[in-house]
Design a protein around this motif. Structure first.
Motif, mmCIF file in Angstrom:
data_model
loop_
_atom_site.group_PDB
_atom_site.id
_atom_site.type_symbol
_atom_site.label_atom_id
_atom_site.label_comp_id
_atom_site.label_asym_id
_atom_site.label_seq_id
_atom_site.Cartn_x
_atom_site.Cartn_y
_atom_site.Cartn_z
ATOM 1 N N LEU A 56 0.812 -1.215 0.000
ATOM 2 C CA LEU A 56 0.000 0.000 0.000
ATOM 3 C C LEU A 56 0.851 1.274 0.000
ATOM 4 O O LEU A 56 0.735 2.101 -0.904
ATOM 5 N N ASN A 57 1.667 1.453 0.998
ATOM 6 C CA ASN A 57 2.355 2.736 1.196
ATOM 7 C C ASN A 57 3.853 2.681 0.931
ATOM 8 O O ASN A 57 4.511 1.685 1.230
ATOM 9 N N ASP A 58 4.378 3.763 0.381
ATOM 10 C CA ASP A 58 5.827 3.974 0.386
ATOM 11 C C ASP A 58 6.290 4.198 1.817
ATOM 12 O O ASP A 58 5.507 4.626 2.686
ATOM 13 N N GLY A 59 7.578 3.950 2.055
ATOM 14 C CA GLY A 59 8.163 4.237 3.349
ATOM 15 C C GLY A 59 8.940 5.540 3.319
ATOM 16 O O GLY A 59 9.011 6.226 2.296
ATOM 17 N N PRO A 60 9.594 5.888 4.434
ATOM 18 C CA PRO A 60 10.244 7.193 4.549
ATOM 19 C C PRO A 60 11.621 7.294 3.908
ATOM 20 O O PRO A 60 12.174 8.390 3.819
ATOM 21 N N THR A 61 12.193 6.175 3.465
ATOM 22 C CA THR A 61 13.539 6.211 2.908
ATOM 23 C C THR A 61 13.521 5.933 1.415
ATOM 24 O O THR A 61 12.481 5.614 0.830
ATOM 25 N N ASN A 62 14.675 6.029 0.799
ATOM 26 C CA ASN A 62 14.805 5.761 -0.632
ATOM 27 C C ASN A 62 15.257 4.331 -0.893
ATOM 28 O O ASN A 62 15.649 4.009 -2.005
ATOM 29 N N LEU A 102 3.908 9.080 0.280
ATOM 30 C CA LEU A 102 3.835 9.527 1.662
ATOM 31 C C LEU A 102 2.858 10.680 1.853
ATOM 32 O O LEU A 102 2.304 10.862 2.942
ATOM 33 N N ASP A 103 2.629 11.468 0.809
ATOM 34 C CA ASP A 103 1.688 12.586 0.913
ATOM 35 C C ASP A 103 0.230 12.146 0.724
ATOM 36 O O ASP A 103 -0.690 12.969 0.730
#
Length: 256
Positions: free
Chosen positions: A226-232, A243-244
């Motif tokens: 579902l979601n991307d995480g905070p890192t690359n 994330l937005d």
């Protein structure tokens, strides 16, 4: 074929159910393996038990007894990558999976990490040791380097991978409980890593949905995640939602 998504990972997920349904998803794969508190486990079960989206719960062997008849459970996640031997997994199935299946729980066995030769060999060894064969099997399928079409080593095509799986499990119902494409760094050319764009990942995902929908006996497939995480990093770039909160093109790949 039903369209599913990997989400939650043990955390509450009810707040996302309506948006996932609007996106065209009918199933959600939620990981309960690492929950040790009995009250928390019950809360996660009740959260989706009467939801408008159908859950598939990843469970440890000792948790499977909590599932009710007609509910859907996956026995562990990628056990072949977590030091579980074929013999050990077959024992888990015989002691916990098979009894649950006999009382009407839909238990997906396997959850193998990919359709490579070595992973299928692991699965075949385990399958042979299962006293009562699973009626439902789950597999994951991730690419090598060239996107959708490239088969794993030792196979002439993607279809040959599926045939090799069928040679083991016969006519068992299959769910592809993980597949996905990420925008993280891939192979380096010179000093620069290559990356797939969001548009490329969506195109691959569309072909993946179509491929599995054409396979006999495949009842569902779940995109990761579902979601991307905070890192690359790679694992944080599989998401179909940024994330937005905005949706990536892959979020509509099953509908295009």
């Amino acid at each position: 074929m039903e369209y599913g998504i990997n989400a939650g990972f043990g955390d509450p997920i009810a707040h996302d159910v309506n948006s996932l349904i609007r996106q065209g998803f009918s199933e959600i794969r939620q990981d309960l393996q690492y929950i040790k508190d009995a009250d928390v486990l019950q809360a996660r079960l009740e959260e989706l038990r009467f939801s408008a989206i159908r859950p598939l719960w990843i469970m440890r062997p000792d948790q499977v007894s909590q599932a009710r008849a007609c509910e859907r459970v996956e026995l562990l996640n990628e056990p072949n990558l977590h030091k579980v031997t074929p013999q050990g997994y077959a024992q888990d199935w015989n002691l916990h999976g098979a009894p649950a299946q006999q009382r009407g729980v839909i238990v997906f066995a396997g959850s193998i990490s990919n359709l490579t030769r070595d992973v299928l060999s692991w699965w075949q060894q385990s399958w042979k040791l299962m006293d009562i064969k699973p009626t439902h099997v789950s597999v994951h399928r991730y690419p090598r380097d060239a996107g959708f079409s490239q088969p794993h080593r030792g196979f002439g095509s993607r279809q040959e991978e599926v045939t090799a799986l069928r040679d083991i499990i016969g006519d068992a119902v299959v769910s592809v409980t993980e597949f996905g494409y990420h925008t993280g760094a891939r192979k380096k050319w010179g000093f620069w890593p290559t990356r797939w764009s969001d548009v490329q990942c969506a195109a691959f995902a569309k072909r993946e949905w179509q491929f599995w929908a054409q396979q006999t006996g495949v009842e569902s497939a779940y995109i990761y995640q579902l979601n991307d995480g905070p890192t690359n990093t790679t694992l944080d770039r599989y998401g179909i939602r940024r994330l937005d909160g905005s949706w990536k093109p892959s979020a509509d790949a099953h509908r295009s």
